[in-house]
Design an enzyme around this catalytic site. Sequence first.
Site, PDB file in Angstrom:
ATOM      1  N   GLU A 126       8.667  17.999  -5.272  1.00  9.81           N
ATOM      2  CA  GLU A 126       7.277  17.699  -4.609  1.00  9.81           C
ATOM      3  C   GLU A 126       7.349  16.315  -4.383  1.00  9.81           C
ATOM      4  O   GLU A 126       7.641  15.443  -5.273  1.00  9.81           O
ATOM      5  CB  GLU A 126       6.231  18.075  -5.146  1.00  9.81           C
ATOM      6  N   LYS A 128       5.150  12.831  -4.505  1.00  9.80           N
ATOM      7  CA  LYS A 128       4.166  12.258  -5.345  1.00  9.80           C
ATOM      8  C   LYS A 128       3.250  11.393  -4.306  1.00  9.80           C
ATOM      9  O   LYS A 128       3.331  10.786  -3.930  1.00  9.80           O
ATOM     10  CB  LYS A 128       5.064  11.205  -6.430  1.00  9.80           C
ATOM     11  N   ASP A 130       0.173   9.424  -3.242  1.00 10.36           N
ATOM     12  CA  ASP A 130      -0.595   8.263  -3.595  1.00 10.36           C
ATOM     13  C   ASP A 130      -1.855   8.325  -3.423  1.00 10.36           C
ATOM     14  O   ASP A 130      -2.381   7.712  -2.431  1.00 10.36           O
ATOM     15  CB  ASP A 130       0.172   6.901  -3.216  1.00 10.36           C
ATOM     16  N   TYR A 238      -1.848  20.709  -6.095  1.00 12.41           N
ATOM     17  CA  TYR A 238      -0.352  20.830  -6.864  1.00 12.41           C
ATOM     18  C   TYR A 238      -0.106  21.388  -8.212  1.00 12.41           C
ATOM     19  O   TYR A 238       0.796  21.544  -8.888  1.00 12.41           O
ATOM     20  CB  TYR A 238       0.404  19.581  -6.597  1.00 12.41           C
ATOM     21  N   LYS A 327       9.925   7.338  -9.026  1.00  6.69           N
ATOM     22  CA  LYS A 327       9.167   6.422  -8.256  1.00  6.69           C
ATOM     23  C   LYS A 327      10.093   5.720  -7.194  1.00  6.69           C
ATOM     24  O   LYS A 327      11.072   5.522  -7.404  1.00  6.69           O
ATOM     25  CB  LYS A 327       8.451   5.196  -9.072  1.00  6.69           C
ATOM     26  N   CYS A 421      -6.007 -31.569 -12.149  1.00 11.18           N
ATOM     27  CA  CYS A 421      -7.082 -30.264 -11.570  1.00 11.18           C
ATOM     28  C   CYS A 421      -7.438 -30.712 -10.142  1.00 11.18           C
ATOM     29  O   CYS A 421      -8.027 -31.628 -10.023  1.00 11.18           O
ATOM     30  CB  CYS A 421      -8.197 -30.110 -12.372  1.00 11.18           C
ATOM     31  N   CYS A 424     -11.641 -30.789 -10.192  1.00 12.11           N
ATOM     32  CA  CYS A 424     -12.416 -31.618 -11.044  1.00 12.11           C
ATOM     33  C   CYS A 424     -11.497 -33.218 -11.091  1.00 12.11           C
ATOM     34  O   CYS A 424     -12.057 -34.111 -11.763  1.00 12.11           O
ATOM     35  CB  CYS A 424     -12.994 -31.255 -12.369  1.00 12.11           C
ATOM     36  N   CYS A 439      -6.346 -27.172 -16.759  1.00 12.79           N
ATOM     37  CA  CYS A 439      -7.184 -28.238 -16.704  1.00 12.79           C
ATOM     38  C   CYS A 439      -7.787 -28.842 -18.046  1.00 12.79           C
ATOM     39  O   CYS A 439      -8.585 -27.896 -18.804  1.00 12.79           O
ATOM     40  CB  CYS A 439      -8.272 -27.970 -15.581  1.00 12.79           C
ATOM     41  N   CYS A 445     -15.498 -29.240 -15.570  1.00 15.45           N
ATOM     42  CA  CYS A 445     -14.861 -28.713 -14.458  1.00 15.45           C
ATOM     43  C   CYS A 445     -15.580 -27.626 -13.801  1.00 15.45           C
ATOM     44  O   CYS A 445     -15.882 -26.782 -14.388  1.00 15.45           O
ATOM     45  CB  CYS A 445     -13.381 -28.315 -14.841  1.00 15.45           C
TER      46      CYS A 445
HETATM   47  S1  IVH Z   1       1.467  17.030 -11.199  1.00 17.89           S
HETATM   48  C1  IVH Z   1       0.446  17.288 -15.899  1.00 17.89           C
HETATM   49  N1  IVH Z   1       2.409  16.706  -8.955  1.00 17.89           N
HETATM   50  O1  IVH Z   1       0.448  11.566 -10.275  1.00 17.89           O
HETATM   51  C2  IVH Z   1       0.988  16.673 -14.797  1.00 17.89           C
HETATM   52  N2  IVH Z   1       0.891  15.087  -9.935  1.00 17.89           N
HETATM   53  O2  IVH Z   1       1.137   9.894 -12.564  1.00 17.89           O
HETATM   54  C3  IVH Z   1       0.145  17.114 -13.671  1.00 17.89           C
HETATM   55  N3  IVH Z   1       0.540  13.175  -8.480  1.00 17.89           N
HETATM   56  O3  IVH Z   1      -2.213  12.254 -12.570  1.00 17.89           O
HETATM   57  C4  IVH Z   1       0.303  16.105 -12.443  1.00 17.89           C
HETATM   58  N4  IVH Z   1       1.339  13.819  -6.668  1.00 17.89           N
HETATM   59  O4  IVH Z   1      -2.574  12.251  -9.852  1.00 17.89           O
HETATM   60  C5  IVH Z   1       1.549  15.940  -9.954  1.00 17.89           C
HETATM   61  N5  IVH Z   1       3.000  16.500  -6.634  1.00 17.89           N
HETATM   62  C6  IVH Z   1       2.205  16.212  -7.786  1.00 17.89           C
HETATM   63  C7  IVH Z   1       1.577  14.703  -7.842  1.00 17.89           C
HETATM   64  C8  IVH Z   1       0.853  14.149  -8.816  1.00 17.89           C
HETATM   65  C9  IVH Z   1       0.715  12.717  -7.130  1.00 17.89           C
HETATM   66  C10 IVH Z   1      -0.408  12.258  -9.404  1.00 17.89           C
HETATM   67  C11 IVH Z   1      -1.413  12.851 -10.255  1.00 17.89           C
HETATM   68  C12 IVH Z   1      -0.908  12.362 -11.871  1.00 17.89           C
HETATM   69  C13 IVH Z   1      -0.271  11.297 -11.484  1.00 17.89           C
HETATM   70  C14 IVH Z   1       0.842  11.047 -12.827  1.00 17.89           C
END
Ligand code: IVH
Length: 711
Positions: A126, A128, A130, A238, A327, A421, A424, A439, A445
């Site tokens: 999936e 991730k 943000d 999710y 990541k 600095c 001052c 400084c 200062c």
């Molecule tokens: S699963 C037990 N799925 O990433 C783990 N997390 O660094 C449950 N996040 O705390 C999380 N997309 O806030 C999961 N597709 C995804 C996600 C996801 C973003 C976030 C989530 C988690 C953090 C972990």
Amino acid sequence: MIKEFTTPIENISETAAKEELKFLSFEMARADDAYYKHDNPYLSDSEYDTYKKRNNDLEAKFPHLIRENSPNKRVGASVKDGFSKISHNVPMLSLSNIFEETEIAEFIDSIKRFLGNHNNIDIFAEPKIDGLGFSARYEDGIFVSGATRGDGKTGEDITLNLKTIYDLPLKLNTNKPPKIVEIRGEVYMDKNDFLELNKKQAELGKKIFANPRNAAAGSLRQLDSKITKERKLSLFAYTWGEISDDSLWSSQQEFMNIAKSWGFPICEHIKHCQTPQEIAKYYNELIEKRPNLSYDIDGAVYKVNDLNLQERLGFLTKTPRWATAHKFEAEKAETIVNNIRIQVGRTGALTPVADLEPINVGGVIVSHATLHNEDEIKRKDIRIGDRVIVQRAGDVIPQIVTVIKEKRKDENQEFIFPHNCPECGAYAIREEDEAVRRCTGGLTCPAQAIERLKHFVSRNAFDIEGFGSRYIEDFYKEGLIKNPADIFELQKKNEQAQIPQDDFFSKDESNFEPLEKREGWGKKSVDNLFNAINSKKQNMELNRFIYSLGIRQVGTATALLIAKNYGAFATWQKEMQIANDKNSEEYQKLISIDSIGEVVAKDIIEFFNETHNQEIIAKLLAHVNVANYIDDTDYSSPITGKTIVFTGTLEKMTRSEAKANALKLGAKVAGSVSTKTDFVIIGANAGSKAKQAKELNITILTETEYLEMIS
Ligand code: IVH
């Protein structure tokens, strides 16, 4: 300022590793706090990841040096003050990270090994998202409460705020809802909504958010849900938390289908993968899609699809073994360095900052970057006028990655770091082995004094609401507030200032205009300020008080440890005087505290040796009542602090599962039996270790007895 680790992992000594682990645990706790609690990160994601990787490498090489406060044992940060709390019956965990494609196969292999060389593992991949994790609780299909992740165990109650989000079903779209179910996912702000919001904020002269994640966090964590309603937030589901009927789905895929049918938005860019190659392909395709998505993602998440396998794999202290996050690399762009200026911090540190030609990096306008210190400028050879590559990773402090030397003009001269600095004029020195130039102006200062005052009123210190930076700067320049103790005299001074000019004898000599009469101030705002100040006079928490003093290297985590170890301010203050003698027991006690080595101890002792500091402390204590520290940690598991040895073939759990579980309950797990062993747990065909345990008179438990004991 990020520390660089110069010794390669292969060559590092145990002593150096111990020091580094100590540094990392405290620095990362501080960064977590800034990120999770104040929506105000000060380390970039890649800096944070560098620390994390170093920490993991060190822990892998020296497992016996893993600290109680290891970053791997913590989840996020604790709750923001002001919200009521909701505890998570099923903790909201975090994810382990991988960064390289080669680590995909390692992740799959480790899963297979744990399961005893299982054949095919079906991985559900999936994006991730943000944003900000949330948990929404439904009882009989009706939304009843919602929470943030907080520290994983306790989050903030954001029920009303979640209700304002259009995407969240208030009633599950099903005739047969489970009695209880918690749906978890991510609240985020759509990229377009983020740009709109910032435009509106700018027009109103309000805070501009650095990126969609910060905007989402700032909008969701509003005490006033009306504000949340005005901001357009979205969400994806999710995963899930507590559930009264665990037979509803047997895989991640089934969960996603059901959640979707119940009315939750589900991210559509998901895929089943069987091999590391397929996963890598998914990852690379996701990178391609990323710029065209309407929401920010910062990587991919790989989850074992089958819930039976997930259950067997279980959890490490704060992350599941059955999932990991892959990541993305930081986003980059090219721009020009318009200027390099020097900021002076609370402890006198001179920090260079590059002013950049504003540039859009992944949807966020970047106009300055930290240059860390003198050496960093030299190492990267950054000059005013240079074209450079900047990088940002979903955070607020962008960095200069490299200078494009081919585009350098002849007139771009090497930057000469000032030896005085800029605020001052005092000489700024750089101690041997230190990266920072400081400084020497100390108390004279103004920049340092102002930063110290800002620190004193800041959220983790006295947390005086409404006492913004601008007031501090103004009051300091007017001579109204020179040091923290003056804050508590401000009200009296203000009252005296109201006395008519001709009352010669009682007039305060500073002669300033009463706050009420100033532009932008009214009676209400003045009352609010003094109420906020006065409310901090009673029952000030000891750790906050210690932190507020602004002693170099004493951050929130160290302040807390000091509070725990000394219990009362007077005790600490007295012992610090005696600790001047390095042979004293008091000195030994100080340096035996977890985050305090000789270097930090030196800063603490020097702080107390300074007469001026003693005077200010005395003045502060005349106004403020500092409470003694009360330890409320729960050390309640029957095996907390005990050393356990597992031997023989266990039937109800694999050895790894047993070990992980015991560690979670606070036990130490050893590989061999010694007089230090408290329990030996025997499975089938236990051999010499059981015999040894008998000889040493150590308690022997069968697997069943052991499970009963810890249940
Ligand atoms: S699963 C037990 N799925 O990433 C783990 N997390 O660094 C449950 N996040 O705390 C999380 N997309 O806030 C999961 N597709 C995804 C996600 C996801 C973003 C976030 C989530 C988690 C953090 C972990």
